[in-house]
Write a protein that holds these residues in place. Structure first.
Motif: not given
Length: 482
Positions: A121-124, A165-171, A176-182, A194-196
Motif C-alpha cells: 500500500v503506497v500511502w500519501d 497487507v505486507v508492506a506500507i510505503a509512506w509517500s 517527513l513534514v507530517r509530525p507523527d510520521i515516526y 515492511y515499512v518504506a
C-alpha cells in the motif's frame, strides 16, 4: 509444452481441485492458543521460529500441508525451496506467503495472479510538501483539510494488518513534514509490516535518518530528476533542492537504508539518465528506478514533455543492457513494457539471460530462477499487487490513478470482500479484456501497459497505453490500411 510449463499446469490442476481448495480454506482457520491462523503458524514452523511438536494436532497437520504446497509451488515455478525457507525468518516474507496462499484459495492459479491482499500500500500520508514539483501526481503543496488524524491512521494500519497487507510505503506530498510520521512508522513496524518511504530527500540529515531507522523504516526511495542542479531544481521548483537531495542520499546510504533513487523520465531529462546512473553509483544507492510519466495532478500541464513511444523504447533498451551488465545500482523501471523489451532483446540475440523481469519490483536473488512466473506476476500491478491511499483514506488503484474506489475506514470490516469482488479492480486485473492491440498482444501478461497512463490520457482504464511502441505501430498500420 516445456517441462516447466507442464509443471505449472499440473500445479494449477492440483490447487484448483475442490479437495485442495477445501484444505486451503482450513489453513485459514485459527490455531488454538496462538491467536494466529493455522497458515501463519505453519510458516513459523517451516521457518524454524516455532516448535511444531508443541502445537495441537490439527495445526501440526496444517504445517505439513503448507510445506507440501510450498514445495510443489517452488518446483512448478523453478524456485529453490531451501532459499524460500531461509527468507521466512523475516515476518514480512511470511506475510507475503500467507497472501499468496490466500490468493490461491480465493482465485486459483490465474494469469495474472491475484494475491489474497495487496502486497503493498503506497500511502500519501499528507499533501503538504516543501517543494513544488512540475510533474507532481498529487498536486502537492498544502495538506488536505480532512487528512487522517494520528488515531485514524492507526486504525487504517490495523485494517491493513487484518487484511494481510505486507508492506506500507509512506509517500505524499513529503511524508517527513507530517509530525507523527515516526509514530506511525513505529506502529506499522511493530505490526509486522515492511515499512518504506518515498521522499524528496531534502529533509534527511543524520538526526532524521536515525529517527527513521529507530521507527522501523528500512527502505527509502529518494527522487532525483537530474544529474545537475539545473535539471533537478527546474523539475522540483526550489533552488538548492539538488544539493539537499544528494546530501540526503549520502546520509541514507551511510545509515544503512536500502536506497532506491527514482527519476521520472521526460523529454527534459531522459538524455541525462546515463549520467544520473553514474551519480547514483558514486553515491552508493542499491537501486535506480525510472518512473513512467503519468499525466495526472500537475503533470497534466506538462504532458507535452512525455516521451514518445520511440524515445521510451530507446530508453528501455538501454536500461535492459545496463541491468544485464550487473553491478550496482540495479537499473529498473515502472514501465511495464520493460519485460517485453527484455524478452524481445534476448530472443533477437538468441540469448537466454539469467535475469527475468516478471515485474518492475524485481528481486535480484530469486528473480533469475523464476522465469515461468512472468505471466503470473508481471505487468501493471495496480489494483492487484498494490493500491494507493490518499491522505483522507480514499483508496485508489495506485497513487498515479485518480479514481476513488472506496474509503479505507468504511471498509474496516469488509476489506477482504471488497478486494475479492470489486468490479473496477477486476477490470484492471483482466488482461484478456484490454482493448486492442493490448488485449491480444502476446506480451499482455508480462506487460499489459500502464493502466494509469491509459486512464490519464484516454479516460479508459482498459485502453492501450499510448506510450508503447507496439501500440503506436499498430495504430500507424491501421491508418495506412484505411
Amino acid at each position: 509444452m516445456s517441462d516447466l510449463a507442464g509443471s505449472v499446469g499440473a500445479f494449477k490442476r492440483v490447487i484448483e481441485s475442490p479437495a485442495s481448495r477445501m484444505l486451503l480454506r482450513r489453513l485459514l482457520k485459527e490455531c488454538p492458543g496462538t491467536g494466529k491462523t493455522r497458515l501463519e503458524v505453519s510458516l513459523e514452523v517451516i521457518a524454524g521460529v516455532r516448535d511444531r511438536e508443541r502445537l495441537p494436532m490439527p495445526c501440526r497437520t496444517a504445517a505439513r500441508l503448507t510445506e507440501l504446497v510450498l514445495r510443489m509451488g517452488a518446483k512448478a515455478f523453478g524456485a529453490d525451496f531451501s532459499e524460500l525457507r531461509s527468507r521466512m525468518g523475516e515476518e514480512h516474507w511470511r506475510r507475503a506467503l500467507v497472501s499468496v496462499i490466500r490468493g490461491l484459495e480465493a482465485f486459483g492459479v490465474r494469469r495474472p495472479f491475484v494475491p489474497g491482499a495487496p502486497f503493498l500500500v503506497v500511502w500519501d500520508v499528507t499533501y503538504a510538501c516543501n517543494l513544488r514539483c512540475r510533474h507532481c501526481y498529487a498536486n502537492a503543496g498544502v495538506p488536505l483539510e480532512d487528512e487522517l488524524t494520528t488515531q485514524e491512521a492507526r486504525r487504517v494500519i490495523d485494517i491493513l494488518h487484518r487484511a494481510g497487507v505486507v508492506a506500507i510505503a509512506w509517500s505524499g506530498g513529503e511524508p517527513l513534514v507530517r509530525p507523527d510520521i515516526y509514530e506511525l512508522s513505529r506502529y506499522a513496524h511493530q505490526k509486522g509490516f515492511y515499512v518504506a518511504m518515498a521522499t524528496n530527500g531534502t529533509l534527511i540529515d543524520e538526526e532524521t535518518a536515525d529517527r527513521l531507522w529507530d521507527s522501523g523504516v528500512r527502505f527509502l526511495q529518494i527522487s532525483l530528476d537530474g544529474a545537475s542542479p539545473e535539471t533537478h531544481d527546474g523539475f522540483r521548483g526550489v533552488p538548492g533542492a539538488w544539493e539537499r537531495t544528494v546530501r540526503g542520499i549520502k546520509v541514507a546510504v551511510k545509515r544503512g537504508f536500502f536506497v532506491n533513487v527514482a527519476t521520472t523520465a521526460t523529454k527534459l531529462n531522459y538524455r541525462e539518465i546515463p549520467r544520473i546512473v553514474d551519480l547514483v553509483r558514486e553515491l552508493g544507492a542499491q537501486w535506480f528506478m525510472v518512473y513512467n510519466f503519468v499525466p495526472t495532478g500537475r503533470g497534466v500541464f506538462i504532458d507535452r514533455f512525455d516521451l514518445s513511444p520511440e524515445e521510451r523504447e530507446e530508453l528501455l533498451r538501454w536500461l535492459w543492457e545496463k541491468l544485464r551488465e550487473g553491478g550496482s545500482p540495479k537499473v529498473l523501471t515502472t514501465a511495464p513494457q520493460f519485460a517485453r523489451v527484455s524478452l524481445q532483446a534476448e530472443a533477437r540475440e538468441g540469448r537466454r539471460s539469467k535475469l527475468v523481469l516478471p515485474t518492475h519490483f524485481y528481486d535480484a536473488e530469486l528473480g533469475g530462477r523464476l522465469r515461468s512466473l512472468a505471466d503470473f506476476i508481471g505487468g501493471c500491478g495496480a489494483g492487484r499487487f498494490y493500491i494507493g491511499l490518499s491522505p483522507n483514506g480514499d483508496v485508489r488503484p495506485c497513487v498515479f490513478f485518480p479514481k476513488t474506489l472506496a474509503n479505507v475506514l468504511e471498509l474496516e470490516n469488509d476489506f477482504e470482500e471488497w478486494w475479492r469482488t470489486d468490479e473496477f479492480l477486476w477490470r484492471l486485473r483482466d488482461k484478456d479484456s484490454l482493448k486492442e492491440p493490448c488485449g491480444t498482444c502476446p506480451f499482455r501478461y508480462v506487460c499489459g501497459g500502464c493502466r494509469a497512463r491509459a486512464y490519464g490520457y484516454l479516460g479508459d482504464p482498459q485502453a492501450p497505453d499510448p506510450g508503447c511502441l507496439l501500440v503506436a505501430r499498430a495504430r500507424a498500420e491501421k491508418v495506412r490500411v484505411a
